[in-house]
Design an enzyme around this catalytic site. Structure first.
Site, PDB file in Angstrom:
ATOM      1  N   LYS A   1       6.619  -1.624   1.866  1.00 48.11           N
ATOM      2  CA  LYS A   1       5.417  -1.082   2.525  1.00 48.11           C
ATOM      3  C   LYS A   1       4.283  -2.064   2.292  1.00 48.11           C
ATOM      4  CE  LYS A   1       3.310   3.466   3.358  1.00 48.11           C
ATOM      5  NZ  LYS A   1       3.419   3.356   4.810  1.00 48.11           N
TER       6      LYS A   1
ATOM      7  N   TYR B   1       0.829  -1.209   0.000  1.00 49.18           N
ATOM      8  CA  TYR B   1       0.000   0.000   0.000  1.00 49.18           C
ATOM      9  C   TYR B   1       0.855   1.246   0.000  1.00 49.18           C
ATOM     10  CZ  TYR B   1       0.603   1.410   4.915  1.00 49.18           C
ATOM     11  OH  TYR B   1       1.109   1.864   6.107  1.00 49.18           O
TER      12      TYR B   1
ATOM     13  N   ARG C   1       7.708   3.547  -5.187  1.00 45.13           N
ATOM     14  CA  ARG C   1       7.886   2.731  -3.973  1.00 45.13           C
ATOM     15  C   ARG C   1       6.889   1.563  -3.971  1.00 45.13           C
ATOM     16  NH1 ARG C   1       7.785   5.841   1.617  1.00 45.13           N
ATOM     17  NH2 ARG C   1       5.527   5.860   1.196  1.00 45.13           N
TER      18      ARG C   1
ATOM     19  N   GLU D   1      13.155   3.876  12.921  1.00 45.28           N
ATOM     20  CA  GLU D   1      12.138   4.845  12.491  1.00 45.28           C
ATOM     21  C   GLU D   1      10.990   4.868  13.480  1.00 45.28           C
ATOM     22  OE1 GLU D   1      10.332   3.567   8.777  1.00 45.28           O
ATOM     23  OE2 GLU D   1      10.457   1.471   9.370  1.00 45.28           O
TER      24      GLU D   1
HETATM   25  N1  PDD Z   1       3.283   5.847   6.573  1.00 37.97           N
HETATM   26  N2  PDD Z   1       8.006   4.708   8.136  1.00 37.97           N
HETATM   27  C1  PDD Z   1       6.870   3.983   8.204  1.00 37.97           C
HETATM   28  C2  PDD Z   1       6.886   2.675   8.897  1.00 37.97           C
HETATM   29  C3  PDD Z   1       5.687   4.493   7.617  1.00 37.97           C
HETATM   30  O1  PDD Z   1       4.563   3.777   7.670  1.00 37.97           O
HETATM   31  C4  PDD Z   1       5.709   5.763   6.978  1.00 37.97           C
HETATM   32  C5  PDD Z   1       4.507   6.368   6.316  1.00 37.97           C
HETATM   33  C6  PDD Z   1       6.917   6.475   6.941  1.00 37.97           C
HETATM   34  C7  PDD Z   1       7.032   7.822   6.261  1.00 37.97           C
HETATM   35  O2  PDD Z   1       7.006   7.692   4.860  1.00 37.97           O
HETATM   36  P1  PDD Z   1       6.464   8.841   3.906  1.00 37.97           P
HETATM   37  O3  PDD Z   1       7.252  10.063   4.217  1.00 37.97           O
HETATM   38  O4  PDD Z   1       6.732   8.315   2.544  1.00 37.97           O
HETATM   39  O5  PDD Z   1       5.012   9.027   4.200  1.00 37.97           O
HETATM   40  C8  PDD Z   1       8.049   5.912   7.527  1.00 37.97           C
HETATM   41  C9  PDD Z   1       2.094   6.329   5.956  1.00 37.97           C
HETATM   42  C10 PDD Z   1       1.931   7.785   5.923  1.00 37.97           C
HETATM   43  C11 PDD Z   1       0.942   5.645   6.626  1.00 37.97           C
HETATM   44  O6  PDD Z   1       1.026   4.457   6.736  1.00 37.97           O
HETATM   45  O7  PDD Z   1       0.018   6.288   7.048  1.00 37.97           O
END
Ligand code: PDD
Length: 297
Positions: free
Chosen positions: A150, A33, A52, A183
């Site tokens: 993801k 996703y 991604r 993270e």
């Molecule tokens: N999540 N790390 C994890 C585990 C994440 O799920 C996310 C983002 C990020 C940040 O990635 P980005 O800058 O590309 O949004 C880092 C999304 C926003 C979510 O699951 O809601």
């Protein structure tokens, strides 16, 4: 404010949206996703999110619909919902099949798109900063379930956030099994020390955040020198500033890490400079990208 669901190209009200219980996304988290948000109605850096998604799908050997099809479905859902700014979640599962782990038994991928009005994080979080805890649970090792994928399997992050919330914190920061910082539960992490902006390298095992990459690209413009380097909790605890970054948060200041107060215990000047810079970049980007995005194929 309108919410809409699109399943394999068919738009419907959320209450009418149905996915079979034999879908492998439901049974095993066997899906990928992305979460995107709009600025001025245009999905921000959609290409980076779709790249991604493609990398995640390739890692799971999951076939995606063509990129042009996904973009066409997203456009029609955003248009039909008509919100000023939108949140969109694009999910592709391996599809349905018999109850067996064997991924080769799945019928065909199923695409579910959720579109709703964007709900920003509460203003107090940006004004006061948030409290983050490091729970006992560790981030999945890359050799087990690579965090750069993801996927719909977010149990690791769900459990981490649950532990942090039960302990009275706003979010969780995960270490890898060797104790290095990876993270946040759904965000990347940055520390400011003097004129340096520090974040763990991708090799540690973390999501290659779109916002993370942008913050690294913009660092020089706010007078910070970016370094990707291994970090431990002690490095974060003595930082001048600590931030979480994500598509929905943009840049969010952290003022407490477990028992440690970060910097002066309030959002710092570097945070404000980066938040403003990132927001300005987003609006400039959206103005430049709008005509191209809405053009008919
Ligand atoms: N999540 N790390 C994890 C585990 C994440 O799920 C996310 C983002 C990020 C940040 O990635 P980005 O800058 O590309 O949004 C880092 C999304 C926003 C979510 O699951 O809601």
């Amino acid at each position: 404010m309108t919410s809409l669901v699109c399943i394999d190209g068919e738009l419907m009200e959320p209450a009418a949206a149905r996915v079979p219980v034999f879908d492998r996304g439901f049974l095993y988290g066997d899906s990928v996703y992305e979460v995107v948000r709009t600025y001025l109605g245009v999905p921000f850096h959609l290409d980076r999110h779709l790249e991604r998604l493609e990398r995640s799908a390739a890692a799971l050997e999951l076939a995606l619909p063509p990129r042009a099809t996904l973009v066409a479905w997203l456009k029609s859902a955003l248009r039909a919902a008509g919100n000023p700014e939108s949140y969109a979640r694009l999910i592709v599962t391996r599809g349905s099949g018999p109850i067996t782990l064997d991924p080769t038994t799945a019928d065909r991928p199923r695409t579910v798109l959720l579109v709703k009005a964007l709900e920003p994080y509460p203003a107090w979080m940006y004004a006061q900063g948030i409290k983050v805890s490091v729970p006992a649970i560790r981030r999945n090792p890359r050799a087990a379930l690579d965090p750069s994928v993801k996927s719909g399997n977010y149990l690791n992050n769900v459990l981490a956030l649950g532990q942090a919330r039960r302990a009275g914190f706003d979010d969780a920061l995960l270490l890898d099994i060797r104790g290095r910082v990876t993270e946040g539960s759904s965000s990347n992490v940055f520390a400011v020390r003097g004129g340096s902006l520090l974040t763990p390298p991708l090799e540690t095992g973390l999501l290659h955040g779109v916002t993370r990459a942008l913050v690294l690209e913009l660092a020089g413009q706010v007078g910070l020198q970016a370094h990707e380097r291994e970090l431990e909790v002690a490095d974060l605890a003595r930082a001048d500033e600590l931030w979480l970054t994500s598509t929905l948060r943009e840049v969010l200041p952290v003022v407490r890490l477990d028992e440690a107060t970060i910097g002066a215990g309030a959002p710092g000047p570097r945070y404000r400079a980066m938040a403003e810079r990132l927001h300005a970049h987003a609006l400039d980007w959206a103005r430049a990208a709008a005509a191209d995005f809405w053009r008919e194929p």
